[in-house]
Design an enzyme around this catalytic site. Structure first.
Site, PDB file in Angstrom:
ATOM      1  CG  ASP A 335      -2.082   0.907   1.166  1.00 22.92           C
ATOM      2  OD1 ASP A 335      -2.086   1.365  -0.049  1.00 22.92           O
ATOM      3  OD2 ASP A 335      -2.544   1.356   2.203  1.00 22.92           O
ATOM      4  CE  LYS A 337      -2.593   5.110   0.848  1.00 26.05           C
ATOM      5  NZ  LYS A 337      -3.909   4.446   0.880  1.00 26.05           N
ATOM      6  CG  ASN A 340       0.414   4.687   3.487  1.00 22.89           C
ATOM      7  OD1 ASN A 340      -0.426   5.330   4.397  1.00 22.89           O
ATOM      8  ND2 ASN A 340      -0.058   3.603   2.912  1.00 22.89           N
ATOM      9  CG  ASP A 356      -0.781   3.033   7.186  1.00 31.16           C
ATOM     10  OD1 ASP A 356      -0.664   2.958   8.138  1.00 31.16           O
ATOM     11  OD2 ASP A 356      -1.918   3.349   6.397  1.00 31.16           O
ATOM     12  CB  THR A 375      -9.309   3.541  -3.760  1.00 30.06           C
ATOM     13  OG1 THR A 375      -8.640   2.912  -2.679  1.00 30.06           O
ATOM     14  CG2 THR A 375     -10.455   4.188  -3.370  1.00 30.06           C
TER      15      THR A 375
END
Length: 542
Positions: A335, A337, A340, A356, A375
């Site tokens: 995850d 991005k 994060n 995260d 998403t």
């Protein structure tokens, strides 16, 4: 409290005179206590220099004789509010009286004229009497707390300018900023409001929960304070029901989660957020994390429209080192991005940390991937094509890093739902993106080449972390040395926030608080198309 009893129980006039002198000395040292107003029971035991002096200079027999037989603490009034310090140089303040002044003037209950503050450049922008907090009687037996602005450069509540001579109610978890909306100095806690009971008892024993920092698909993040040290931390709260977890908490499931968290807590890298504690409530998991003062990389990109190439290189080099460390420890992030990637300060050149990681250890692999696929802006093609149900390698993280680098350099995402000619899924699975000439013409060919070699649909052909670190764009000795210096200093360095480029009035120009208008009007920044696109793509991505 015993120390206070010793000081007040002296029998000789000489002791009383000595204590009076020490009290005056302590009062003149604004930082010797967490509050310059009336102290709470917790504050009265602070180790001011005068207190130590009085104990150290009295002979043992005289000291023992001065201790009253009854050392029970007096019934001191309990604070109705607390201001938690957010900025360096400020200190926490318990609100006991019904009004307090804050400013440079020595008559203020909370005086800024203290060595930790008056030697800073920001001190010149504070007013003699900057703001005023008042508690007044409300309906029935209730009270209403107000904050009133008396400054020349502005007092901001939750980012909004209050305005000179104006006041508003001050409510629980309101943020107070001075001179600039970004210069957050306090967060207010209304101690008459019981909003802590919803959290696990073990958590409440160690922390006080405060305001919301952010929320998204995998939970919400709140600011909290460690009771024993007043240290600021971030707490990620993951609801069990939202992810279909067993709220009753089977022994096997609970044991697995705690085991995995213990493994994650042992991870130690300067570019990875440290997990400090973990608690389980009836309905949620609480992960206590170190707090990064500079916020998210996402906000930095939006504010700047795009990063300078040298800044993007410094940040991206650190990201690669962090992801390499995770992979070496058997963890695929899944995850990655801009939301994060967190920054240590508002400085352009600062340490970054990835957060995260390891969410699949708590939510479960299938649940996490279903959540993220909703998403998928940063997700790799192999995850999109199988909806996260088939096996994949840690190469998915390199794709996500490619998207992050693209966003940092250009200010817009390579794959977006705003593209009317192709669905988001097709853009990703085909690797279709556009380099807008007016933006990319000023970006080096080496940087473009690295982006292209990361955004490769076939994971077997995609660069690994080692290959990316050895790419010509990152063979920059200056950037490498700078990154490693930041990492070496990480444990001890607190990089100061930079003042805005716009010149602020100094206190000499503040008309000594007599008359005059409020702060000069500030024009609101325009919202360019690229920023709007980023904001739209952010929805649900925290």
């Amino acid at each position: 409290m015993r120390r206070m009893s010793r000081e007040t129980g002296g029998e000789s006039q000489q002791q009383q005179k000595q204590q009076s002198q020490q009290s005056q000395q302590s009062h003149s040292q604004g930082g010797s206590s967490s509050s310059s107003g009336p102290q709470s029971s917790s504050q009265s035991s602070s180790t001011g220099s005068g207190t130590h002096s009085s104990l150290d200079t009295l002979p043992t027999q005289e000291l023992l004789a001065s201790i009253p037989e009854d050392t029970e603490p007096e019934d001191l009034p309990k604070p109705w509010g607390r201001l938690w310090a957010l900025a360096a140089g400020f200190w926490n303040h318990n609100c006991i009286d019904d009004e307090y002044w804050f400013g440079r003037d020595k008559s203020c209950g909370y005086c800024f004229d203290h060595p930790a503050l008056n030697r800073t450049e920001r001190f010149k922008t504070y007013s003699k009497k900057h703001f005023h907090i008042i508690r007044e009687k409300g309906p029935g037996n209730s009270f209403v707390v107000y904050i009133e602005d008396h400054s020349g450069n502005g007092t901001f509540i939750n980012g909004d300018l209050l305005g000179r001579g104006k006041k508003l109610p001050l409510t629980n978890n309101n943020e107070i900023a001075l001179c600039l909306p970004s210069h957050k100095v306090f967060v207010f806690s209304d101690l008459t409001v019981d909003d802590q009971s919803e959290h696990p008892e073990d958590f409440r024993k160690q922390y006080i929960m405060s305001k919301m920092l952010g929320s998204g698909a995998c939970g919400e993040v709140k600011l909290a304070f460690e009771k024993s040290t007043c240290k600021k931390v971030a707490v990620k709260i993951i609801g069990k029901k939202k992810f279909g977890m067993d709220v009753s908490g089977s022994a096997d499931r609970v044991g697995n989660v705690h085991t995995e968290i213990e493994i994650l807590k042992k991870l130690d890298h300067p570019c990875i957020i440290k997990i400090e504690n973990f608690f389980e409530g009836d309905d949620a998991y609480y992960i206590v994390l170190e707090l990064m003062e500079g916020g998210e990389l996402f906000n930095r990109v939006v504010t700047s429209q795009r990063l300078k190439e040298s800044t993007a290189k410094l940040f991206f080099y650190q990201m690669l080192l962090a992801v390499k460390y995770l992979h070496e420890n058997g963890i695929t992030h899944r995850d990655l991005k801009t939301e994060n990637v967190l920054l240590s300060s508002n400085s352009e050149e600062c340490l970054i940390k990835i957060t995260d990681f390891g969410q699949s250890k708590i939510l479960g692999e299938t649940t996490l991937m279903k959540t993220l696929c909703g998403t998928p802006t940063y997700l790799a093609p192999e995850i999109i094509e199988t909806a996260g149900t088939a096996g994949y390698s840690n190469a998915v993280d390199l794709w996500s890093l490619g998207v992050i680098l693209f966003v940092c350099l250009s200010g817009y995402p390579p794959f977006t739902e705003q593209n009317r000619n192709m669905s988001l899924k097709d853009q990703i699975t085909r690797g279709q993106y556009t380099l807008i000439p007016s933006i990319w013409r000023n970006i080096s060919e080496e940087a473009k080449d690295l982006v292209k070699k990361l955004l490769v649909v076939d994971p077997q052909q995609r660069l690994t972390t080692d290959e990316a670190l050895n790419h010509p764009w990152l063979k920059d000795e200056g950037i490498i040395q700078q990154a490693h210096q930041l990492m070496r200093l990480e444990a001890e360095a607190t990089l100061p926030s930079q003042l805005s480029g716009s010149r602020k009035r100094s206190h000499e120009e503040d008309e000594e608080e007599n008359g005059g208008g409020g702060p000069s009007k500030r024009s609101a920044p325009s919202t360019p198309l690229l920023q709007t696109t980023l904001e739209r793509n952010r929805r649900g991505l925290l």
